[in-house]
Design a protein around this motif. Structure first.
Motif, mmCIF file in Angstrom:
data_model
loop_
_atom_site.group_PDB
_atom_site.id
_atom_site.type_symbol
_atom_site.label_atom_id
_atom_site.label_comp_id
_atom_site.label_asym_id
_atom_site.label_seq_id
_atom_site.Cartn_x
_atom_site.Cartn_y
_atom_site.Cartn_z
ATOM 1 N N GLN A 158 0.833 -1.200 0.000
ATOM 2 C CA GLN A 158 0.000 0.000 0.000
ATOM 3 C C GLN A 158 0.875 1.260 0.000
ATOM 4 O OE1 GLN A 158 -2.649 0.240 3.348
ATOM 5 N NE2 GLN A 158 -3.518 2.185 2.650
ATOM 6 N N GLU A 162 0.900 4.131 -2.832
ATOM 7 C CA GLU A 162 0.652 5.511 -2.403
ATOM 8 C C GLU A 162 1.807 6.417 -2.845
ATOM 9 O OE1 GLU A 162 -1.208 5.579 1.692
ATOM 10 O OE2 GLU A 162 0.518 6.898 1.990
ATOM 11 N N THR A 165 1.424 7.078 -6.582
ATOM 12 C CA THR A 165 0.305 7.969 -6.894
ATOM 13 C C THR A 165 0.650 9.406 -6.530
ATOM 14 O OG1 THR A 165 -1.104 6.148 -6.223
ATOM 15 C CG2 THR A 165 -2.181 8.263 -6.551
ATOM 16 N N ARG A 166 1.228 9.565 -5.340
ATOM 17 C CA ARG A 166 1.541 10.919 -4.888
ATOM 18 C C ARG A 166 2.684 11.531 -5.675
ATOM 19 N NH1 ARG A 166 0.606 10.599 1.640
ATOM 20 N NH2 ARG A 166 -1.657 10.622 1.528
ATOM 21 N N LYS B 153 6.378 2.198 6.245
ATOM 22 C CA LYS B 153 5.864 3.065 5.176
ATOM 23 C C LYS B 153 6.933 4.025 4.672
ATOM 24 C CE LYS B 153 1.108 3.303 6.767
ATOM 25 N NZ LYS B 153 0.155 4.175 7.435
ATOM 26 N N TYR B 157 8.420 4.418 0.867
ATOM 27 C CA TYR B 157 8.460 5.695 0.135
ATOM 28 C C TYR B 157 9.883 5.985 -0.333
ATOM 29 C CZ TYR B 157 3.809 7.830 0.608
ATOM 30 O OH TYR B 157 2.484 8.146 0.478
#
Lengths: 179, 257
Positions: A158, A162, A165-166, B153, B157
């Motif tokens: 996820q 994300e 997409t961002r 997370k 990223y």
């Protein structure tokens, strides 16, 4: 804190308390160590700490000088070294009364964590500790969380989606790694 | 040589700023270290470094038409070069995050190690830029589900932008946790090695109140020792400063926030 006299196993000066903790662990010592920072000996100061063990695993720590226990006692005893250390063997039953003092208790790996730079010794000590001395409910929940590989993978997937997409929203697509 | 690390955590309250300054001070014993408060929306490094009265900050460098130079915002403190960020919301709103890459490129010329104290958020371009621009990340964790989850997370990223994890740092760890069992499991998912386990410490709070980094305020505390040990495990890679500067300058960052 009152501990009955034990049988003296060895008495020596060590540069690093990791040696003492490792010895207790390897011998699966039930007993205690009396630790005196050597600078205290030279200065005539009487800083003295006691660490007790059950089957090689530290149970409690107490500093006789400051009358503090647990992590505080470790802090009081810690110094640059060397230390004069006496290691005693004592029956588990003779230690039982002292071991009821909750305020003096330390988690199994804490003495190694605070008194040495040896992460491996911390791990070995924890590995040797009985289950009921490791962690509480919170740790159990964290462990279960990390044991659920599919849930972790879902979080990561996820986050990756994300991020992509961002990146488009923010015009950072060119900085994305090719995948 | 220079390597830029983003010190990141997805969640607030992990002690990221304390960690950034502690790693910076420890690394400064062997390296030229520059620490940048890249958390432009929730800046707090200035309070930790006694720079509350800094007249020029990173914000002044990020505003279009600013006449401040990068040097004006650099303060020599505690053996490091420190670039604080201001706390004004208006200044944050006026700031153009694109300019961060130029600032960092300029700072890279004089540093061995750049530490970017990164926002505990991933919801805006300015929050993500530090992990986009850095070579590697240091992920600051606590042994709790929210902190680990957010740490995962931020790692994803960063990896999406090709920024790998240099290592993890477990901070604010209380005595009674089965931390090693948590670490054993966490290491399956996080890159790099576990750099260290830093105990929860009142010293970190009093250091913050005194406006000093922990390593200056309580150098012998268990937490300080753990940070120094963690820094010693962080091997800094050689990168030509020119290459790093070029990379920052060429990072594609358009100007709308």
């Amino acid at each position: 804190m009152k501990i009955p006299d034990g049988d003296l196993l060895r008495s020596r000066v060590v540069g690093d308390l990791g040696v003492t903790l490792a010895t207790a662990l390897e011998r699966r010592l039930t007993g205690y160590a009396v630790v005196e920072p050597q600078d205290a000996v030279l200065l005539g100061d009487e800083t003295r700490g006691v660490i007790t063990f059950t089957e090689g695993v530290p149970v409690l720590a107490y500093c006789t000088t400051s009358d503090r226990g647990g992590a505080d006692a470790l802090e009081d005893v810690r110094g640059p070294g060397p230390y004069s250390v006496d290691l005693y063997e004592l029956d588990r039953s003779a230690l039982a009364a002292a071991h009821e003092a909750d305020g003096l208790r330390v988690s199994p790996g804490l003495p190694a964590e605070r008194l040495t730079d040896d992460r491996d010794l911390v791990t070995r000590t924890r590995d040797a500790a009985p289950e009921d001395r490791l962690g509480g409910d919170d740790t159990d929940a964290v462990e279960s969380f990390l044991d659920d590989e599919s849930q972790i993978e879902a979080i990561r997937e996820q986050a990756r989606e994300e991020a992509r997409t961002r990146a488009e929203e923010w015009g950072l697509t060119d900085a994305l790694e090719e995948s | 040589m220079v390597e830029a690390f983003a010190v990141a955590s997805g969640k607030g309250g992990t002690g990221k700023t304390t960690s950034t300054l502690a790693l910076g001070m420890a690394l400064a014993e062997d390296h030229d270290v520059t620490v940048v408060d890249a958390d432009t929306g929730m800046a707090n490094l200035l309070f930790h470094a006694g720079l509350n009265d800094a007249t020029v900050t990173l914000h002044d460098l990020l505003v279009e038409g600013a006449d401040a130079t990068v040097d004006d915002a650099v303060y020599d403190r505690f053996g490091m070069r420190v670039v604080p960020c201001g706390t004004s919301l208006a200044a944050f709103q006026a700031a153009d995050p694109e300019r961060l890459r130029d600032v960092v490129a300029t700072l890279a010329a004089d540093a061995d190690v750049l530490l970017l104290d990164s926002p505990a958020a991933l919801g805006s371009k300015s929050a993500v830029l530090p992990v986009v621009l850095a070579d590697r990340t240091v992920v600051v964790l606590q042994p709790t589900i929210p902190a680990l989850s957010d740490g995962l997370k931020v790692q994803e990223y960063a990896r999406s932008y090709g920024t790998e994890t240099a290592g993890t740092l477990f901070n604010r760890v209380r005595d009674d946790g089965g931390i090693d069992r948590v670490i054993d499991r966490a290491e399956r998912y996080f890159g790099g090695e576990t750099l260290g386990v830093v105990p929860e410490s009142d010293d970190a709070r009093s250091a913050r109140a005194a406006g000093e980094p922990l390593l200056a305020h309580a150098p012998d505390s268990p937490a300080s020792r753990a940070f120094r040990e963690a820094a010693s495990r962080l091997s800094v890679r050689d990168g030509a400063s020119g290459t790093v500067a070029d990379r920052f300058r060429s990072a594609v960052v358009p100007d709308d926030v």
